[in-house]
Write an enzyme that holds these catalytic residues in place. Structure first.
Site, PDB file in Angstrom:
ATOM      1  N   PRO A   9     -23.091 -94.959  84.515  1.00 54.85           N
ATOM      2  CA  PRO A   9     -22.859 -95.788  85.688  1.00 54.85           C
ATOM      3  C   PRO A   9     -21.883 -95.202  86.706  1.00 54.85           C
ATOM      4  O   PRO A   9     -20.876 -94.605  86.339  1.00 54.85           O
ATOM      5  CB  PRO A   9     -22.302 -97.092  85.105  1.00 54.85           C
ATOM      6  CG  PRO A   9     -21.845 -96.758  83.741  1.00 54.85           C
ATOM      7  CD  PRO A   9     -22.736 -95.641  83.267  1.00 54.85           C
ATOM      8  N   ASN A  10     -22.238 -95.387  87.944  1.00 56.23           N
ATOM      9  CA  ASN A  10     -21.441 -95.009  89.126  1.00 56.23           C
ATOM     10  C   ASN A  10     -21.443 -93.512  89.409  1.00 56.23           C
ATOM     11  O   ASN A  10     -20.919 -93.085  90.440  1.00 56.23           O
ATOM     12  CB  ASN A  10     -19.992 -95.537  89.022  1.00 56.23           C
ATOM     13  CG  ASN A  10     -19.947 -97.028  88.845  1.00 56.23           C
ATOM     14  OD1 ASN A  10     -20.536 -97.742  89.652  1.00 56.23           O
ATOM     15  ND2 ASN A  10     -19.310 -97.525  87.792  1.00 56.23           N
ATOM     16  N   ARG A  17     -17.378 -91.236  95.758  1.00 56.24           N
ATOM     17  CA  ARG A  17     -16.586 -92.152  94.943  1.00 56.24           C
ATOM     18  C   ARG A  17     -15.262 -91.502  94.525  1.00 56.24           C
ATOM     19  O   ARG A  17     -15.282 -90.414  93.935  1.00 56.24           O
ATOM     20  CB  ARG A  17     -17.419 -92.456  93.693  1.00 56.24           C
ATOM     21  CG  ARG A  17     -16.683 -93.088  92.571  1.00 56.24           C
ATOM     22  CD  ARG A  17     -17.456 -92.972  91.267  1.00 56.24           C
ATOM     23  NE  ARG A  17     -16.765 -93.731  90.260  1.00 56.24           N
ATOM     24  CZ  ARG A  17     -16.841 -93.523  88.962  1.00 56.24           C
ATOM     25  NH1 ARG A  17     -17.631 -92.582  88.496  1.00 56.24           N
ATOM     26  NH2 ARG A  17     -16.161 -94.260  88.122  1.00 56.24           N
ATOM     27  N   TYR A  22     -12.929 -87.300  91.357  1.00 60.44           N
ATOM     28  CA  TYR A  22     -14.249 -86.775  90.981  1.00 60.44           C
ATOM     29  C   TYR A  22     -14.796 -85.693  91.923  1.00 60.44           C
ATOM     30  O   TYR A  22     -15.871 -85.155  91.669  1.00 60.44           O
ATOM     31  CB  TYR A  22     -15.254 -87.935  90.875  1.00 60.44           C
ATOM     32  CG  TYR A  22     -14.848 -88.975  89.838  1.00 60.44           C
ATOM     33  CD1 TYR A  22     -14.777 -88.626  88.489  1.00 60.44           C
ATOM     34  CD2 TYR A  22     -14.511 -90.277  90.206  1.00 60.44           C
ATOM     35  CE1 TYR A  22     -14.396 -89.550  87.535  1.00 60.44           C
ATOM     36  CE2 TYR A  22     -14.132 -91.217  89.259  1.00 60.44           C
ATOM     37  CZ  TYR A  22     -14.071 -90.853  87.923  1.00 60.44           C
ATOM     38  OH  TYR A  22     -13.689 -91.774  86.976  1.00 60.44           O
ATOM     39  N   ASN A  71     -22.663 -87.769  79.992  1.00 62.29           N
ATOM     40  CA  ASN A  71     -21.469 -88.395  80.558  1.00 62.29           C
ATOM     41  C   ASN A  71     -21.827 -89.864  80.723  1.00 62.29           C
ATOM     42  O   ASN A  71     -22.458 -90.254  81.716  1.00 62.29           O
ATOM     43  CB  ASN A  71     -21.093 -87.762  81.903  1.00 62.29           C
ATOM     44  CG  ASN A  71     -19.796 -88.357  82.461  1.00 62.29           C
ATOM     45  OD1 ASN A  71     -19.309 -89.359  81.941  1.00 62.29           O
ATOM     46  ND2 ASN A  71     -19.256 -87.756  83.507  1.00 62.29           N
ATOM     47  N   ALA A  74     -18.199 -95.113  82.254  1.00 64.78           N
ATOM     48  CA  ALA A  74     -17.435 -96.241  81.700  1.00 64.78           C
ATOM     49  C   ALA A  74     -18.007 -96.746  80.367  1.00 64.78           C
ATOM     50  O   ALA A  74     -17.256 -97.275  79.533  1.00 64.78           O
ATOM     51  CB  ALA A  74     -17.388 -97.378  82.712  1.00 64.78           C
ATOM     52  N   GLU A  95     -20.529 -84.462  74.816  1.00 60.51           N
ATOM     53  CA  GLU A  95     -19.969 -85.465  75.735  1.00 60.51           C
ATOM     54  C   GLU A  95     -19.163 -84.746  76.810  1.00 60.51           C
ATOM     55  O   GLU A  95     -18.367 -83.857  76.500  1.00 60.51           O
ATOM     56  CB  GLU A  95     -19.070 -86.432  74.952  1.00 60.51           C
ATOM     57  CG  GLU A  95     -18.386 -87.466  75.841  1.00 60.51           C
ATOM     58  CD  GLU A  95     -17.613 -88.518  75.045  1.00 60.51           C
ATOM     59  OE1 GLU A  95     -18.020 -88.853  73.908  1.00 60.51           O
ATOM     60  OE2 GLU A  95     -16.591 -88.997  75.556  1.00 60.51           O
ATOM     61  N   HIS A  97     -16.752 -85.311  80.420  1.00 59.65           N
ATOM     62  CA  HIS A  97     -16.085 -86.124  81.453  1.00 59.65           C
ATOM     63  C   HIS A  97     -15.551 -85.198  82.529  1.00 59.65           C
ATOM     64  O   HIS A  97     -14.948 -84.156  82.213  1.00 59.65           O
ATOM     65  CB  HIS A  97     -14.948 -86.962  80.863  1.00 59.65           C
ATOM     66  CG  HIS A  97     -15.444 -87.956  79.880  1.00 59.65           C
ATOM     67  ND1 HIS A  97     -16.146 -89.071  80.264  1.00 59.65           N
ATOM     68  CD2 HIS A  97     -15.425 -87.955  78.527  1.00 59.65           C
ATOM     69  CE1 HIS A  97     -16.521 -89.727  79.186  1.00 59.65           C
ATOM     70  NE2 HIS A  97     -16.098 -89.071  78.116  1.00 59.65           N
ATOM     71  N   ARG A 104      -5.456 -90.500  81.762  1.00 65.07           N
ATOM     72  CA  ARG A 104      -5.646 -91.675  82.620  1.00 65.07           C
ATOM     73  C   ARG A 104      -5.309 -92.962  81.849  1.00 65.07           C
ATOM     74  O   ARG A 104      -4.592 -92.916  80.869  1.00 65.07           O
ATOM     75  CB  ARG A 104      -7.076 -91.656  83.181  1.00 65.07           C
ATOM     76  CG  ARG A 104      -7.326 -90.387  84.022  1.00 65.07           C
ATOM     77  CD  ARG A 104      -8.731 -90.318  84.565  1.00 65.07           C
ATOM     78  NE  ARG A 104      -8.983 -91.408  85.510  1.00 65.07           N
ATOM     79  CZ  ARG A 104     -10.206 -91.761  85.936  1.00 65.07           C
ATOM     80  NH1 ARG A 104     -11.271 -91.099  85.486  1.00 65.07           N
ATOM     81  NH2 ARG A 104     -10.364 -92.745  86.792  1.00 65.07           N
TER      82      ARG A 104
HETATM   83  C1  DQA Z   1     -15.761 -90.391  83.659  1.00 69.57           C
HETATM   84  C2  DQA Z   1     -14.499 -91.045  83.121  1.00 69.57           C
HETATM   85  C3  DQA Z   1     -14.736 -92.515  82.823  1.00 69.57           C
HETATM   86  O1  DQA Z   1     -13.560 -93.112  82.319  1.00 69.57           O
HETATM   87  C4  DQA Z   1     -15.128 -93.251  84.106  1.00 69.57           C
HETATM   88  O2  DQA Z   1     -15.422 -94.597  83.827  1.00 69.57           O
HETATM   89  C5  DQA Z   1     -16.230 -92.577  84.837  1.00 69.57           C
HETATM   90  C6  DQA Z   1     -16.301 -91.122  84.868  1.00 69.57           C
HETATM   91  C7  DQA Z   1     -15.521 -88.916  84.032  1.00 69.57           C
HETATM   92  O3  DQA Z   1     -16.508 -88.199  84.165  1.00 69.57           O
HETATM   93  O4  DQA Z   1     -14.382 -88.491  84.237  1.00 69.57           O
HETATM   94  O5  DQA Z   1     -17.031 -93.242  85.485  1.00 69.57           O
HETATM   95  O6  DQA Z   1     -16.738 -90.401  82.631  1.00 69.57           O
END
Ligand code: DQA
Length: 142
Positions: A9-10, A17, A22, A71, A74, A95, A97, A104
């Site tokens: 998501p997002n 964003r 990011y 990835n 959230a 995985e 990020h 964080r």
């Molecule tokens: C994320 C880190 C997550 O905590 C966050 O909710 C994201 C992006 C990252 O790629 O750093 O949406 O996965």
């Protein structure tokens, strides 16, 4: 060799964003460069804001692809369902990020996915996806 990148998501908003965290590049731009760097690897890309669609995609690619880069954004910190799906499939999952989630908020320190993954890469920006692909290529040769 077939590798699937799955973004949660997002992450469709990358480039727009929270750019201080990011970065300002869209995933589509980054992905085109990534494909050029690995012309012999079939790199597929899927993004969804919906938990069940991510689980469905893990089921779809998780038995005949050679690697998955996930990835879950959230959902990493909340989804037992995605964690279980990673455990259920045969294909190795890395995985990723973009940010260093351990530097964080506390609620980002928990991953329901990482224990079921081959490995974890975080904190290197979008470059983490390339690192994950290289790690999957190397581990497929072992
Ligand atoms: C994320 C880190 C997550 O905590 C966050 O909710 C994201 C992006 C990252 O790629 O750093 O949406 O996965």
């Amino acid at each position: 060799m077939k590798i699937c990148i799955i973004n949660g998501p997002n992450l469709n908003l990358l480039g727009k964003r929270e750019t201080s965290i990011y970065g300002s590049k869209s995933f589509e731009t980054y992905f085109a460069d990534l494909q050029k760097k690995h012309p012999t690897v079939g790199i597929h890309y899927f993004q969804s804001n919906i938990e069940g669609e991510i689980i469905d995609m893990l089921h779809e690619v998780g038995f005949d692809f050679d690697g998955i880069v996930l990835n879950a954004a959230a959902y990493t910190h909340t989804s037992i369902g995605i964690g279980d799906a990673v455990k259920a499939i045969r294909t190795n999952v890395v995985e990723v990020h973009i940010s260093n989630v351990l530097s964080r908020e506390d609620y980002r320190h928990k991953s329901y996915i990482a224990p079921n993954c081959k490995g974890l890469i975080m904190g290197f920006g979008l470059h983490g996806y390339q690192l994950a692909i290289e790690a999957l290529i190397a581990s497929n040769k072992d």
